[in-house]
Design a protein around this motif. Sequence first.
Motif, PDB file in Angstrom:
ATOM      1  N   ASN A  70      72.495  29.160  56.631  1.00 47.61           N
ATOM      2  CA  ASN A  70      71.205  28.825  56.021  1.00 47.61           C
ATOM      3  C   ASN A  70      70.768  27.385  56.280  1.00 47.61           C
ATOM      4  OD1 ASN A  70      71.204  31.352  54.978  1.00 47.61           O
ATOM      5  ND2 ASN A  70      71.791  30.738  52.906  1.00 47.61           N
ATOM      6  N   SER A  71      69.478  27.184  56.297  1.00 47.64           N
ATOM      7  CA  SER A  71      68.923  25.839  56.488  1.00 47.64           C
ATOM      8  C   SER A  71      67.471  25.839  56.053  1.00 47.64           C
ATOM      9  CB  SER A  71      69.003  25.462  57.969  1.00 47.64           C
ATOM     10  OG  SER A  71      68.308  24.251  58.211  1.00 47.64           O
ATOM     11  N   THR A  72      67.050  24.748  55.471  1.00 42.10           N
ATOM     12  CA  THR A  72      65.619  24.533  55.221  1.00 42.10           C
ATOM     13  C   THR A  72      65.150  23.389  56.113  1.00 42.10           C
ATOM     14  OG1 THR A  72      65.774  25.281  52.943  1.00 42.10           O
ATOM     15  CG2 THR A  72      63.886  23.886  53.483  1.00 42.10           C
ATOM     16  N   ARG A  73      65.719  22.199  55.894  1.00 43.27           N
ATOM     17  CA  ARG A  73      65.286  20.989  56.589  1.00 43.27           C
ATOM     18  C   ARG A  73      65.505  21.038  58.098  1.00 43.27           C
ATOM     19  NH1 ARG A  73      66.383  19.662  51.457  1.00 43.27           N
ATOM     20  NH2 ARG A  73      67.916  21.264  51.820  1.00 43.27           N
ATOM     21  N   THR A  74      66.725  21.367  58.498  1.00 44.80           N
ATOM     22  CA  THR A  74      67.068  21.247  59.914  1.00 44.80           C
ATOM     23  C   THR A  74      66.317  22.277  60.748  1.00 44.80           C
ATOM     24  OG1 THR A  74      69.249  20.586  59.118  1.00 44.80           O
ATOM     25  CG2 THR A  74      69.027  20.985  61.485  1.00 44.80           C
ATOM     26  N   LEU A  75      66.282  23.519  60.284  1.00 40.84           N
ATOM     27  CA  LEU A  75      65.592  24.567  61.047  1.00 40.84           C
ATOM     28  C   LEU A  75      64.101  24.250  61.160  1.00 40.84           C
ATOM     29  CD1 LEU A  75      65.379  27.292  62.459  1.00 40.84           C
ATOM     30  CD2 LEU A  75      65.204  28.376  60.225  1.00 40.84           C
TER      31      LEU A  75
ATOM     32  N   ILE B 135      71.670  25.017  67.727  1.00 35.28           N
ATOM     33  CA  ILE B 135      72.564  25.947  67.024  1.00 35.28           C
ATOM     34  C   ILE B 135      73.119  25.358  65.734  1.00 35.28           C
ATOM     35  CG2 ILE B 135      74.717  27.289  67.167  1.00 35.28           C
ATOM     36  CD1 ILE B 135      74.325  27.175  70.204  1.00 35.28           C
ATOM     37  N   ARG B 136      73.064  26.176  64.691  1.00 35.45           N
ATOM     38  CA  ARG B 136      73.827  25.894  63.466  1.00 35.45           C
ATOM     39  C   ARG B 136      74.815  27.036  63.282  1.00 35.45           C
ATOM     40  NH1 ARG B 136      71.960  23.933  57.607  1.00 35.45           N
ATOM     41  NH2 ARG B 136      71.926  22.038  58.833  1.00 35.45           N
ATOM     42  N   HIS B 137      76.058  26.685  62.993  1.00 32.28           N
ATOM     43  CA  HIS B 137      77.094  27.713  62.835  1.00 32.28           C
ATOM     44  C   HIS B 137      78.103  27.278  61.784  1.00 32.28           C
ATOM     45  CE1 HIS B 137      80.097  30.747  63.884  1.00 32.28           C
ATOM     46  NE2 HIS B 137      79.119  31.373  64.516  1.00 32.28           N
TER      47      HIS B 137
ATOM     48  N   GLU C  33      80.397  18.421  62.802  1.00 34.42           N
ATOM     49  CA  GLU C  33      79.389  17.358  62.977  1.00 34.42           C
ATOM     50  C   GLU C  33      77.975  17.869  62.697  1.00 34.42           C
ATOM     51  OE1 GLU C  33      79.021  13.984  65.016  1.00 34.42           O
ATOM     52  OE2 GLU C  33      80.867  14.037  66.189  1.00 34.42           O
ATOM     53  N   HIS C  34      77.099  16.953  62.384  1.00 37.81           N
ATOM     54  CA  HIS C  34      75.664  17.224  62.197  1.00 37.81           C
ATOM     55  C   HIS C  34      74.949  15.991  62.766  1.00 37.81           C
ATOM     56  CE1 HIS C  34      71.975  18.669  60.696  1.00 37.81           C
ATOM     57  NE2 HIS C  34      72.244  18.833  59.419  1.00 37.81           N
ATOM     58  N   PRO C  35      74.957  15.876  64.119  1.00 37.14           N
ATOM     59  CA  PRO C  35      74.548  14.607  64.728  1.00 37.14           C
ATOM     60  C   PRO C  35      73.106  14.187  64.451  1.00 37.14           C
ATOM     61  CG  PRO C  35      74.861  16.324  66.401  1.00 37.14           C
ATOM     62  CD  PRO C  35      75.399  16.859  65.121  1.00 37.14           C
TER      63      PRO C  35
ATOM     64  N   HIS D 152      70.326  11.051  50.273  1.00 35.69           N
ATOM     65  CA  HIS D 152      70.992  12.353  50.112  1.00 35.69           C
ATOM     66  C   HIS D 152      70.459  13.246  51.241  1.00 35.69           C
ATOM     67  CE1 HIS D 152      72.539  16.067  48.547  1.00 35.69           C
ATOM     68  NE2 HIS D 152      72.931  15.541  47.405  1.00 35.69           N
ATOM     69  N   PRO D 153      71.356  13.904  51.990  1.00 35.95           N
ATOM     70  CA  PRO D 153      70.859  14.727  53.100  1.00 35.95           C
ATOM     71  C   PRO D 153      70.149  15.988  52.621  1.00 35.95           C
ATOM     72  CG  PRO D 153      73.239  14.996  52.850  1.00 35.95           C
ATOM     73  CD  PRO D 153      72.821  13.902  51.912  1.00 35.95           C
ATOM     74  N   GLY D 154      70.375  16.374  51.352  1.00 38.73           N
ATOM     75  CA  GLY D 154      69.850  17.633  50.848  1.00 38.73           C
ATOM     76  C   GLY D 154      70.657  18.779  51.447  1.00 38.73           C
TER      77      GLY D 154
HETATM   78  N1   CP Z   1      70.447  18.262  55.483  1.00 33.28           N
HETATM   79  C1   CP Z   1      70.456  19.513  55.972  1.00 33.28           C
HETATM   80  O1   CP Z   1      71.095  19.824  56.984  1.00 33.28           O
HETATM   81  O2   CP Z   1      69.725  20.413  55.253  1.00 33.28           O
HETATM   82  P1   CP Z   1      69.521  21.970  55.587  1.00 33.28           P
HETATM   83  O3   CP Z   1      70.843  22.643  55.348  1.00 33.28           O
HETATM   84  O4   CP Z   1      68.443  22.452  54.645  1.00 33.28           O
HETATM   85  O5   CP Z   1      69.112  22.077  57.027  1.00 33.28           O
END
Ligand code: CP
Length: 310
Positions: free
Chosen positions: A51-56, A103-105, A131-133, A258-260
Amino acid sequence: HRHLTGIAGLQPHEILFLLDEAEGWIEANRTRAKGDGRLAGITQINAFFENSTRTLLSFEIAGKRLGADVVNMHAAQSSVKKGETLIDTAVTLNAMRADVIVIRHMSSGAVRLIAEKVDCPVLNAGDGRHEHPTQALLDALTIRRRRGAVEGQRVVICGDVLHSRVARSNILALTALAAEVRVCAPSTLMPPAIEEFGVTAFTDFDAALEGADVVMMLRVQNERMSGGFIPSSREYHLRYGLTAERLARAKADALVMHPGPMNRGVEITSEVADHPTRSAITEQVEMGVAVRMACLDVLTRKSRGVEGWA
Ligand code: CP
């Protein structure tokens, strides 16, 4: 092709180059201006297995602002649910002639594995605990803009450091840019031998906060704990929650990040998270679009016949 699988492997001048490139997109983003269409004809696939909100959304907006054709693959609606392997999924995306894959995994190292199987640049949007560069780049950009520089800043990263790809990428990026990094966590959520990364480890949050320029809070990642230590939210908040009272130990103008996604009332109070001058949390999101525009642009330069990295 050159990929962006992590901050590890990037030279400090390459990190600064990406920050400078991102800086160039901030004003255009504020006015919602379209870029110059430099990614026109490029097919960007965002394959998100977690799942993702910000990154996607920010990778999608970034690609579209640059003129790319953006396609999103959500694992929940894909043939991953029918048992297709990661490698077979990657080969399938490659056969569709993707020009760049994001890609997010949930598995650490999955992005690097895919990068070896496809013939286009791959960008890591977060892989397991690894990592989350682009998060670290947007955090460094936020710090640089709000504090004037990253070098010499005392940055406290507090929370579930053990399970956090955000912490790992930030430690690598911030130490590369000569910040003084302190990490703070309960001993059960602190990686072993973390000092080898050039940081100072604390279990006492109040001590860690002394003289801080930046306080970066992390979420407790219950989804990555298999039967191990899951702290009670109340207990965790008492020892590691950032309250206004606690923040007073940091510098008077210290920045809160905060990255959220946030767990309000657990690692951070709403009073601090929503503070009009101290909190940079929404600015971090804003910087995310600019950073992802820069990364998509720079990583596809070679295939577009444009000179690549500095
Ligand atoms: N900070 C961050 O990666 O948020 P998401 O999981 O919503 O993409």
